[in-house]
Design an enzyme around this catalytic site. Structure first.
Site, mmCIF file in Angstrom:
data_model
loop_
_atom_site.group_PDB
_atom_site.id
_atom_site.type_symbol
_atom_site.label_atom_id
_atom_site.label_comp_id
_atom_site.label_asym_id
_atom_site.label_seq_id
_atom_site.Cartn_x
_atom_site.Cartn_y
_atom_site.Cartn_z
ATOM 1 N N LYS A 158 4.856 -31.890 -18.756
ATOM 2 C CA LYS A 158 4.075 -30.820 -19.397
ATOM 3 C C LYS A 158 4.654 -30.574 -20.791
ATOM 4 O O LYS A 158 5.485 -29.694 -20.981
ATOM 5 C CB LYS A 158 4.160 -29.561 -18.529
ATOM 6 C CG LYS A 158 2.787 -29.036 -18.124
ATOM 7 C CD LYS A 158 2.863 -27.936 -17.129
ATOM 8 C CE LYS A 158 1.857 -26.855 -17.379
ATOM 9 N NZ LYS A 158 0.470 -27.235 -17.471
HETATM 10 C C1 LIG Z 1 -3.272 -31.675 -17.666
HETATM 11 C C2 LIG Z 1 -2.991 -30.995 -16.368
HETATM 12 N N1 LIG Z 1 -3.196 -31.680 -15.220
HETATM 13 C C3 LIG Z 1 -2.963 -31.116 -14.024
HETATM 14 C C4 LIG Z 1 -2.527 -29.810 -13.909
HETATM 15 C C5 LIG Z 1 -2.232 -29.233 -12.559
HETATM 16 O O1 LIG Z 1 -0.847 -29.175 -12.350
HETATM 17 P P1 LIG Z 1 -0.195 -28.065 -11.426
HETATM 18 O O2 LIG Z 1 -0.831 -28.218 -10.100
HETATM 19 O O3 LIG Z 1 1.243 -28.395 -11.410
HETATM 20 O O4 LIG Z 1 -0.498 -26.767 -12.050
HETATM 21 C C6 LIG Z 1 -2.314 -29.060 -15.060
HETATM 22 C C7 LIG Z 1 -1.849 -27.669 -14.979
HETATM 23 O O5 LIG Z 1 -0.729 -27.371 -15.117
HETATM 24 C C8 LIG Z 1 -2.535 -29.664 -16.318
HETATM 25 O O6 LIG Z 1 -2.330 -28.988 -17.459
#
Ligand SMILES: Cc1ncc(COP(=O)(O)O)c(C=O)c1O
Length: 322
Positions: A158
């Site tokens: 992230k």
């Molecule tokens: C690009 C992206 N994909 C997937 C997710 C889902 O990830 P998570 O389940 O860890 O929130 C997120 C959100 O955080 C995201 O920004």
């Protein structure tokens, strides 16, 4: 609630939001050299408790993201968990919350690079508001913007700057009258939504893109796979998915911290399955909601209560810190 007055965690202490400042030349602001997390806290009025969902896993991912940014964070996972609980308490939140930890290159100087730039760390918690306006299923489009290749900027972590790609896709989708974008990998396979992982159902089996297909290593994705297999007794296959399979799928749904489990009812103006929420997505969404609210004893270990004294004896799952 006035944002200015909320308490935030910044540089190792708790201060008012208005006093946690960064300068205009801050490296992370200019070059996108930061990493962050999104964590949800669920308010259960009967328990009088805010439950943070898979808190340690989120901070473990933040540490992994920080490695890619060449940052050695001074707070470990346990310290970050404690700081978050303290933040919920200091703001006396008794409602759903969204927690945003952010580590960023903090030097105020010109020069794009990762090495030899000091960093800073903050956590902000705000009341949570529904991510999608649509309360029913989502209407989506395949974006003309592709997900970024791992060799250009890794999507698995992230990382702040990488989100320009999500922003382009999301604004294009909203501008064209859809709720959300579905992004393809550089070689044209289905990757994920702008801020969600994606699943399709074909003949009773759930399929989702593998971690090597330019997707974020989602915490909710991992949770959904576990619940589908262990509780709903549905097979899950991690494999590359073609765009045309979105049109042939019986069900499509997203998973993510902000959206939970959200059914997709339309892709590129074509109805998914019967054009309403599918059975597997509905069952998974219900179970996920019950778990996050602390209503399923078996999965209480995924939750960190903030207001009860139990959180002072915070247990961090070994899997989260390994
Ligand atoms: C690009 C992206 N994909 C997937 C997710 C889902 O990830 P998570 O389940 O860890 O929130 C997120 C959100 O955080 C995201 O920004």
């Amino acid at each position: 609630m006035e944002l200015e007055n909320i308490r935030v965690y910044h540089g190792g202490s708790f201060v008012a939001y208005r006093d946690a400042k960064v300068g205009l030349l801050t490296h992370g602001l200019n070059y996108g050299t930061g990493c962050f997390e999104g964590i949800r806290g669920y308010w259960n009025a009967d328990h009088g408790e805010v439950y943070l969902f898979r808190l340690a896993e989120h901070f473990a991912r933040l540490h992994q993201s920080a490695k890619l940014r060449m940052m050695d964070l001074s707070d470990d996972v346990v310290a970050m968990c404690h700081a978050t609980i303290e933040l919920i308490r200091q703001n006396d939140y008794r409602q759903d919350v969204y927690v945003r930890p952010l580590a960023f290159k903090a030097a105020e100087e010109i020069g794009v690079r990762l090495h030899n730039v000091r960093h800073d760390f903050a956590i902000v918690a705000i009341p949570h508001r529904s991510y999608f306006e649509s309360g029913a299923g989502l209407r989506t489009c395949v974006s003309s913007w592709r997900r970024i290749d791992d060799n250009s900027a890794p999507a698995r972590a992230k990382l702040t700057g990488v989100y320009v790609s999500s922003a382009l896709a999301k604004s294009e989708a909203i501008g064209n009258g859809f709720d959300e974008a579905i992004m393809l990998t550089p070689d044209g396979h289905v990757a994920e939504g702008s801020a969600e992982n994606i699943f399709i159902v074909r003949d009773g089996v759930v399929h989702t893109p593998p971690l090597t297909d330019a997707i974020l290593e989602g915490v909710t994705r991992k949770t959904a796979i576990e619940l589908l297999r262990d509780e709903l007794r549905v097979g899950v296959v991690e494999r590359s998915i073609d765009r045309s399979e979105l049109y042939q799928a019986d069900e499509v749904f997203f998973s993510g911290t902000a959206v939970g489990v959200s059914p997709v009812i339309e892709v590129d103006r074509r109805p998914v399955g019967s054009g309403s929420t599918g059975k597997i997505a509905a069952a998974l969404a219900d179970l996920y909601r019950e778990i996050t609210l602390g209503q399923v004893a078996k999965y209480r270990h995924w939750l960190t209560p903030c207001h009860s004294s139990k959180s002072d004896r915070l247990k961090i799952p070994k899997t989260a810190v390994s």
